[in-house]
Design a protein around this motif. Structure first.
Motif, PDB file in Angstrom:
ATOM      1  N   ARG A  70       2.578  -0.401  12.143  1.00 35.47           N
ATOM      2  CA  ARG A  70       2.623  -1.445  11.114  1.00 35.47           C
ATOM      3  C   ARG A  70       2.915  -2.750  11.846  1.00 35.47           C
ATOM      4  O   ARG A  70       3.966  -2.908  12.434  1.00 35.47           O
ATOM      5  CB  ARG A  70       3.734  -1.153  10.116  1.00 35.47           C
ATOM      6  CG  ARG A  70       3.838  -2.170   9.003  1.00 35.47           C
ATOM      7  CD  ARG A  70       5.070  -1.946   8.156  1.00 35.47           C
ATOM      8  NE  ARG A  70       5.130  -0.593   7.667  1.00 35.47           N
ATOM      9  CZ  ARG A  70       5.059  -0.251   6.381  1.00 35.47           C
ATOM     10  NH1 ARG A  70       4.924  -1.180   5.477  1.00 35.47           N
ATOM     11  NH2 ARG A  70       5.131   0.993   6.012  1.00 35.47           N
TER      12      ARG A  70
ATOM     13  N   GLU B 234      -3.230  -4.854   8.652  1.00 35.28           N
ATOM     14  CA  GLU B 234      -3.481  -5.232   7.270  1.00 35.28           C
ATOM     15  C   GLU B 234      -4.433  -6.418   7.190  1.00 35.28           C
ATOM     16  O   GLU B 234      -5.300  -6.471   6.313  1.00 35.28           O
ATOM     17  CB  GLU B 234      -2.164  -5.543   6.556  1.00 35.28           C
ATOM     18  CG  GLU B 234      -1.228  -4.359   6.433  1.00 35.28           C
ATOM     19  CD  GLU B 234      -0.254  -4.214   7.594  1.00 35.28           C
ATOM     20  OE1 GLU B 234      -0.586  -4.605   8.743  1.00 35.28           O
ATOM     21  OE2 GLU B 234       0.855  -3.703   7.362  1.00 35.28           O
ATOM     22  N   GLN B 235      -4.291  -7.387   8.124  1.00 40.38           N
ATOM     23  CA  GLN B 235      -5.183  -8.545   8.153  1.00 40.38           C
ATOM     24  C   GLN B 235      -6.622  -8.117   8.458  1.00 40.38           C
ATOM     25  O   GLN B 235      -7.559  -8.587   7.818  1.00 40.38           O
ATOM     26  CB  GLN B 235      -4.716  -9.562   9.207  1.00 40.38           C
ATOM     27  CG  GLN B 235      -3.455 -10.291   8.821  1.00 40.38           C
ATOM     28  CD  GLN B 235      -3.664 -11.160   7.590  1.00 40.38           C
ATOM     29  OE1 GLN B 235      -4.662 -11.852   7.460  1.00 40.38           O
ATOM     30  NE2 GLN B 235      -2.709 -11.108   6.669  1.00 40.38           N
TER      31      GLN B 235
ATOM     32  N   CYS C 119      -5.855   0.931   3.152  1.00 43.48           N
ATOM     33  CA  CYS C 119      -5.234   0.639   4.435  1.00 43.48           C
ATOM     34  C   CYS C 119      -3.825   1.208   4.395  1.00 43.48           C
ATOM     35  O   CYS C 119      -2.916   0.610   3.822  1.00 43.48           O
ATOM     36  CB  CYS C 119      -5.216  -0.867   4.695  1.00 43.48           C
ATOM     37  SG  CYS C 119      -4.418  -1.312   6.247  1.00 43.48           S
TER      38      CYS C 119
ATOM     39  N   VAL D 288      -0.596   2.166   6.315  1.00 36.88           N
ATOM     40  CA  VAL D 288       0.115   1.867   7.557  1.00 36.88           C
ATOM     41  C   VAL D 288       1.547   2.373   7.482  1.00 36.88           C
ATOM     42  O   VAL D 288       2.080   2.610   6.403  1.00 36.88           O
ATOM     43  CB  VAL D 288       0.091   0.353   7.871  1.00 36.88           C
ATOM     44  CG1 VAL D 288      -1.328  -0.129   8.117  1.00 36.88           C
ATOM     45  CG2 VAL D 288       0.754  -0.449   6.769  1.00 36.88           C
TER      46      VAL D 288
END
Length: 185
Positions: free
Chosen positions: A71, A76-77, A87, A89
């Motif tokens: 993470r 995420e971006q 997504c 994480v």
């Protein structure tokens, strides 16, 4: 030699069934290196050709998801940039998370491919129709993978896999002839 031929036949048959591609991130979509800036933020390098490959798979109707134990914000971006709807994480139990994702998407084991690079990715084996490793994946994973790609993680491994999936669906030739006109990745 016979075992290799049987493996290739299994791989081709399984590729045709894939509706969900789940990607580990570090070591698959990145080279696995961690770079820190002066503020302690983790920076990761993603291969743009892998990103375009993901876009092509999405356009072909294949759901692509990220499933990572890490993470960092960068994951995420990247997922947001590629319109990845799933997504996941900071996942400690990848098998449970994958099974939940399959249930949410109503996607069977045989319709699921997973690409990972290390021993923690072996845990998803019971939930996948196709377990795939980049060329530089951990030896234990490569030994048990259905397919070891020629490309390294972060250096076109997902692109290699996507091309095979698109070839299996008869779409790759058209893309090579007409190109891709839907933006960059």
């Amino acid at each position: 030699m016979r075992q290799l031929l049987q493996r290739n036949l299994l791989r081709r048959r399984n590729l045709a069934a894939i509706q969900l591609l789940v990607c580990d991130v570090d070591g698959v979509l990145t080279d696995g290196g961690l770079h820190y800036d002066a503020q302690g933020q983790v920076l990761k390098r993603f291969d743009v050709r892998d990103g375009l490959a993901i876009r092509m798979l999405q356009r072909a109707g294949i759901e692509v998801a990220f499933l990572s134990g890490g993470r960092s914000g960068a994951i995420e971006q990247r997922a947001a940039h590629l319109d990845i709807r799933h997504c996941l994480v900071g996942v400690g139990d990848k098998l449970s998370a994958l099974r939940q994702l399959q249930a949410d998407l109503q996607c069977a084991r045989q319709q699921t491919a997973f690409i990972g690079d290390d021993l923690n990715d072996l845990t998803v084996r019971p939930a996948t129709g196709l377990l795939i490793s980049p060329a530089d994946g951990a030896a234990g994973l490569r030994r048990q993978a259905d397919w070891v790609l020629r490309r390294r993680g972060g250096d076109g491994a997902v692109r290699e896999l996507a091309e095979a999936l698109l070839q299996q669906r008869g779409l790759w030739r058209q893309l090579n002839r007409e190109g891709w006109g839907e933006g960059n990745a």
